[in-house]
Scaffold this active site. Structure first.
Site, mmCIF file in Angstrom:
data_model
loop_
_atom_site.group_PDB
_atom_site.id
_atom_site.type_symbol
_atom_site.label_atom_id
_atom_site.label_comp_id
_atom_site.label_asym_id
_atom_site.label_seq_id
_atom_site.Cartn_x
_atom_site.Cartn_y
_atom_site.Cartn_z
ATOM 1 N N HIS D 15 0.848 -1.196 0.000
ATOM 2 C CA HIS D 15 0.000 0.000 0.000
ATOM 3 C C HIS D 15 0.888 1.252 0.000
ATOM 4 C CE1 HIS D 15 -0.297 1.217 4.541
ATOM 5 N NE2 HIS D 15 0.890 0.760 4.275
ATOM 6 N N CYS D 34 5.862 6.364 4.202
ATOM 7 C CA CYS D 34 4.639 5.645 3.812
ATOM 8 C C CYS D 34 4.042 6.223 2.537
ATOM 9 C CB CYS D 34 3.604 5.685 4.924
ATOM 10 S SG CYS D 34 4.189 4.892 6.440
ATOM 11 N N HIS D 40 5.010 0.291 -0.583
ATOM 12 C CA HIS D 40 5.774 -0.588 0.309
ATOM 13 C C HIS D 40 4.781 -1.634 0.800
ATOM 14 C CE1 HIS D 40 3.882 2.362 2.920
ATOM 15 N NE2 HIS D 40 3.991 1.493 3.901
ATOM 16 N N HIS D 42 3.462 -4.903 3.870
ATOM 17 C CA HIS D 42 3.444 -5.430 5.226
ATOM 18 C C HIS D 42 2.924 -6.867 5.255
ATOM 19 C CE1 HIS D 42 4.202 -1.525 7.032
ATOM 20 N NE2 HIS D 42 3.248 -1.001 6.294
ATOM 21 N N ASP D 80 -4.936 -10.784 0.459
ATOM 22 C CA ASP D 80 -3.597 -11.377 0.451
ATOM 23 C C ASP D 80 -2.897 -11.175 -0.894
ATOM 24 O OD1 ASP D 80 -1.493 -12.797 1.685
ATOM 25 O OD2 ASP D 80 -2.037 -14.596 0.566
ATOM 26 N N HIS D 81 -1.629 -10.731 -0.828
ATOM 27 C CA HIS D 81 -0.808 -10.497 -2.017
ATOM 28 C C HIS D 81 -1.437 -9.461 -2.947
ATOM 29 C CE1 HIS D 81 1.452 -14.025 -0.668
ATOM 30 N NE2 HIS D 81 2.381 -13.737 -1.548
ATOM 31 N N GLU D 125 0.103 -3.984 11.835
ATOM 32 C CA GLU D 125 0.758 -3.633 10.571
ATOM 33 C C GLU D 125 2.228 -4.042 10.633
ATOM 34 O OE1 GLU D 125 0.160 0.281 7.990
ATOM 35 O OE2 GLU D 125 1.672 0.561 9.542
#
Lengths: 140, 140, 140, 140, 140, 140
Positions: D15, D34, D40, D42, D80-81, D125
């Site tokens: 995100h 950010c 980037h 998490h 996810d992903h 996070e």
């Protein structure tokens, strides 16, 4: 000065989930692998939360050594390396689900600790599954 | 939209528990190994909970970088690698129990953060022992 | 059938790093916050690795209850809630760095366990810092 | 017998935080690293708390297998992903901060679970930063 | 006295796995969700192992503050909140798999630390997946 | 470029330790609480280490999705929610100690993976007790 202290403990046990008033099919449908007639087992992790007023002379809510020993005597020694269904009288007629187990541990500890304290327990059956009793929206 | 953010931090310190108004025997009886005159120590783990309204322009309750820096400046740098009894003025006449330590950290952070926020801290003295202030049945 | 078993233990202690043959300035330059004259402290986490042949009659390399009790008697009770510099004779003339501490624990355990076993220890001073003795490229 | 069960899950996503109504300078000042235009990411850890009454026939509040599957289908498979900004319609006009993300996950799960249950989520996070929705002083 | 010290660090980044010499179908078949064109991300956990001889004057293999700062400057600041494919020159023509990433971090650290030390790194891409370089059967 | 990848998995099972060639007294003396005729149980945590050469076209030693599926099919589904003594043929005449269990899992995985790989497993029976096979001083 009202505060909460928490203490973690660890033990392991075998159990199965089986309601004798259900048919075998219904037990299998509801409890799945947890219904295995030969039992399965878990490492249980327990966190006990005790809330009350701090004693200003000692800086303690409760001596954590005392809390540790009460948990050891009345929870760890009672359940560790046991079969919950066969070795624990309280589960003779009660399903040893994590929900019922958490409430049983809560009630045991509440009976051994000063009734001025408010008690809550969190019991992990696996690293991803846990139960908290009383419910988090009831602890007040 | 009321929410809670939490941030963890870590520091270590030495301390001993000793009430100068008690006899040596009573100190030993009440505090046991924690009364060692030469001090012992801990790695303290801290989780700070901040509750309030989310700012819709930033999506933040509080910039976690700001919260991290406040914890670093006012908690970590104040206590890390210190002797709580000898190096921290607030413990000159206060027992450095985890209970009193958690309340002190709470009060420091509450004085540095927007008073619109509600603050709670959980302080672990060991992986198995922790204190939460205010008590979990008072945080509302 | 050669195998390794590992057992974790926990204790806490105070210490400081200070070489009396150095000037105060050099001690401060080399050891920084760890040189605090009033001591600081840690929760130490220990993992002990024991390698050898499995006993086919018991399925055990070593009874982990025996290993646990040896660690408890000779490591935990010796160091827990102690000041390493003042309460531990082995550190009277030896810097209580994690490196020297890991080797000391290794040597204590090696002297108490069957010499047919090969011993390695990992000692965490904080959740992020650890020492392994013997070195991972020497354990063979 | 009111109780809380909790279930943990894991997924990862990319995100960036960027408010298109802000100037580039303001975005950089508020969101810092950010705001990286290339994104980037998490590993998100999720703990879902469900509170309600235990069913005495099964000993369950809710079959944790059912809860696991609902989280898998409606949270893990959805996020996810993924790139939260580009692949998730709900974030087309909403900042993918952890605060907004936790509320979105809460609302998704509340819409899939029995409305008699009370739901709370904690979303990490990073291992040190988390958000809880609803706020801990509102869950009642 | 040969010993190993280890230090853990944390950062996060976005990436995708895509081999430009493969067809889209082959990329999808081999890399699955990791091939998402919009990137996904991870919190990376790193443990760095440094082996060598202890300095008897300091009791240190290496000052962990120095090791921490080298990891911070040359690993964390280089990769944290970055897109590995777009922001890191070393991955311009190299797949940013965890295997290649672990070797890159190893090589960076080996170039910054005393060549007398032997270096090994363990890099977790998720709590369940990790890579160790050099291989555990080569570190000798 | 030789490297090690690791993958963690989780399952739970019941077991007891009992050697039928021993008297009841000897079984009790050697296995203690682990000899409970009604069984006890554990959450087992498994870390599988696979060492070999990286494929430069994919950047992978082995697709971790493939490794995950092999562990799921041949380890988790075989042992999860089972009674090791009664439900697992390999333990009909073999003590289900953690030592023997780790070797069994190693041998199963070695038979399913490319023989060019070197395999090592670490199996935790509790958070504090684990077994590594082959021994750490044999993995080369």
């Amino acid at each position: 000065m009202r505060i909460t202290v928490s203490r973690r403990a660890h033990f392991n046990a075998a159990h199965r989930l089986h309601n004798p008033t259900f048919s075998d099919e219904k037990n299998e449908a509801i409890f799945g692998k947890c219904n295995n007639a030969n039992y399965h087992g878990h490492n249980y992790e327990l966190e006990v939360f005790v809330s009350g007023e701090v004693n200003q002379e000692t800086g303690y809510l409760i001596d954590l050594k005392v809390l540790k020993d009460i948990i050891k005597e009345h929870v760890e020694e009672k359940f560790d390396h046991k079969n919950l269904n066969l070795d624990v009288p309280e589960f003779a007629n009660l399903l040893p689900s994590t929900e019922n187990f958490a409430k049983l541990i809560h009630d045991i500890l509440a009976s051994k600790l000063d009734p001025a304290f408010s008690i809550q327990v969190k019991l992990w059956e696996t690293p991803r599954n846990a139960v908290i009793y009383p419910a988090i929206d009831q602890i007040r």
